[in-house]
Structures are given as C-alpha cells and as structure tokens.
Design a protein around this motif. Structure first.
Motif, short mmCIF file in Angstrom:
data_model
loop_
_atom_site.label_atom_id
_atom_site.label_comp_id
_atom_site.label_asym_id
_atom_site.label_seq_id
_atom_site.Cartn_x
_atom_site.Cartn_y
_atom_site.Cartn_z
N LEU A 39 0.83 -1.20 0.00
CA LEU A 39 0.00 0.00 0.00
C LEU A 39 0.87 1.25 0.00
N ASP A 40 1.94 1.24 0.78
CA ASP A 40 2.85 2.38 0.79
C ASP A 40 3.51 2.58 -0.57
N LEU A 41 3.92 1.48 -1.18
CA LEU A 41 4.53 1.56 -2.51
C LEU A 41 3.56 2.13 -3.53
N THR A 42 2.34 1.61 -3.57
CA THR A 42 1.38 2.09 -4.56
C THR A 42 1.01 3.55 -4.31
N ARG A 43 0.96 3.96 -3.04
CA ARG A 43 0.71 5.38 -2.73
C ARG A 43 1.83 6.24 -3.31
N ASP A 44 3.08 5.83 -3.08
CA ASP A 44 4.21 6.61 -3.56
C ASP A 44 4.24 6.68 -5.09
N VAL A 45 3.96 5.56 -5.73
CA VAL A 45 3.92 5.55 -7.20
C VAL A 45 2.80 6.47 -7.69
N ALA A 46 1.64 6.37 -7.08
CA ALA A 46 0.50 7.18 -7.51
C ALA A 46 0.76 8.68 -7.34
N HIS A 47 1.42 9.05 -6.26
CA HIS A 47 1.65 10.47 -5.99
C HIS A 47 2.87 11.04 -6.70
N ASN A 48 3.83 10.17 -7.01
CA ASN A 48 5.09 10.68 -7.55
C ASN A 48 5.37 10.28 -9.00
N ARG A 49 4.65 9.33 -9.52
CA ARG A 49 4.90 8.85 -10.89
C ARG A 49 3.63 8.91 -11.72
N SER A 50 2.73 7.95 -11.45
CA SER A 50 1.52 7.85 -12.26
C SER A 50 0.45 7.10 -11.47
N ARG A 51 -0.68 7.73 -11.28
CA ARG A 51 -1.77 7.08 -10.53
C ARG A 51 -2.18 5.75 -11.16
N PRO A 52 -2.40 5.68 -12.48
CA PRO A 52 -2.79 4.39 -13.07
C PRO A 52 -1.70 3.32 -12.96
N ALA A 53 -0.45 3.74 -12.83
CA ALA A 53 0.64 2.77 -12.74
C ALA A 53 0.76 2.14 -11.36
N ALA A 54 0.11 2.71 -10.36
CA ALA A 54 0.27 2.21 -8.99
C ALA A 54 -0.14 0.75 -8.82
N PRO A 55 -1.36 0.35 -9.19
CA PRO A 55 -1.70 -1.06 -9.02
C PRO A 55 -0.91 -1.97 -9.96
N LEU A 56 -0.57 -1.45 -11.12
CA LEU A 56 0.22 -2.24 -12.06
C LEU A 56 1.64 -2.47 -11.54
N THR A 57 2.16 -1.51 -10.80
CA THR A 57 3.47 -1.68 -10.17
C THR A 57 3.42 -2.80 -9.15
N ASN A 74 11.92 -6.76 -3.91
CA ASN A 74 11.40 -6.06 -5.08
C ASN A 74 10.67 -4.78 -4.70
N ILE A 75 9.97 -4.79 -3.56
CA ILE A 75 9.35 -3.56 -3.06
C ILE A 75 10.45 -2.53 -2.78
N ASP A 76 11.53 -2.99 -2.14
CA ASP A 76 12.64 -2.08 -1.84
C ASP A 76 13.25 -1.50 -3.11
N LYS A 77 13.43 -2.33 -4.15
CA LYS A 77 14.00 -1.85 -5.41
C LYS A 77 13.14 -0.76 -6.04
N ILE A 78 11.83 -1.01 -6.10
CA ILE A 78 10.94 -0.05 -6.74
C ILE A 78 10.79 1.21 -5.88
N SER A 79 10.75 1.04 -4.56
CA SER A 79 10.68 2.20 -3.68
C SER A 79 11.90 3.09 -3.86
N ALA A 80 13.07 2.48 -3.98
CA ALA A 80 14.29 3.25 -4.20
C ALA A 80 14.22 3.99 -5.53
N LEU A 81 13.68 3.35 -6.55
CA LEU A 81 13.53 3.98 -7.85
C LEU A 81 12.59 5.19 -7.77
N VAL A 82 11.46 5.02 -7.11
CA VAL A 82 10.50 6.12 -6.96
C VAL A 82 11.13 7.25 -6.15
N ASN A 83 11.80 6.90 -5.05
CA ASN A 83 12.40 7.92 -4.20
C ASN A 83 13.56 8.62 -4.89
#
Length: 92
Positions: A39-57, A74-83
């Motif tokens: 949930l934290d990952l999808t929130r960060d993706v939605a707010h910082n990258r793309s809302r539609p990409a959040a569940p797909l991520t 994998n969560i850590d890898k993507i979180s680092a990418l978003v951050n």
C-alpha cells in the motif's frame, strides 16, 4: 479502543486477500504479509509517478517475485527507484 478508518481498510484488504489467495491456491500469509508495504509503494507511485501505474506496479512486484522474501526485495528496489526520481525532481 476503536479502529481508525485506515485500520478498517487494511483489515478489509486482509480478509479479501485471504479469500483471493485461497482461490489461487496460495498460502494466505503469502498474500497478507506485505499489505502495508505494498500500500505504501502504490501510494508513492500514484503520488510521484503515475496514478494508473500504482496497481500495475504492485502486479509487477508480484510477477517478478518467486517467494515472499523476494517480494520484500522487489518492493525495496521499486521504492528506491521512486524515491530517487523524487529526489532528482526536487534538486532540479
């Protein structure tokens, strides 16, 4: 002590994920052990990258993971990418 709306949403998600995991012949704890992190990952993706990409991520994290332990990595890898992207945007 009453539960906050956020706690209730997580409990509802937990119940649904147990049901969905059983339908897919997965151990329920594999589906529920990463609820907050996903949930934290999808929130960060939605707010910082793309809302539609959040569940797909979240889907991609699962697709790339062969075990619950790999989900964490994998969560850590993507979180680092978003951050990293957020840090670069603030520095520009």
């Amino acid at each position: 002590m009453s539960k906050s709306p956020d706690d209730k949403a997580v409990q509802t998600a937990h119940e649904w994920l147990v049901e969905a995991a059983e339908a897919l012949d997965l151990p329920p704890d594999h589906a529920t052990s990463h609820i907050r992190a996903l949930l934290d990952l999808t929130r960060d993706v939605a707010h910082n990258r793309s809302r539609p990409a959040a569940p797909l991520t979240a889907f991609l994290v699962g697709l790339a993971s062969n075990s619950p332990e790999e989900v964490e990595g994998n969560i850590d890898k993507i979180s680092a990418l978003v951050n990293a992207d957020c840090t670069q945007d603030k520095e520009s």
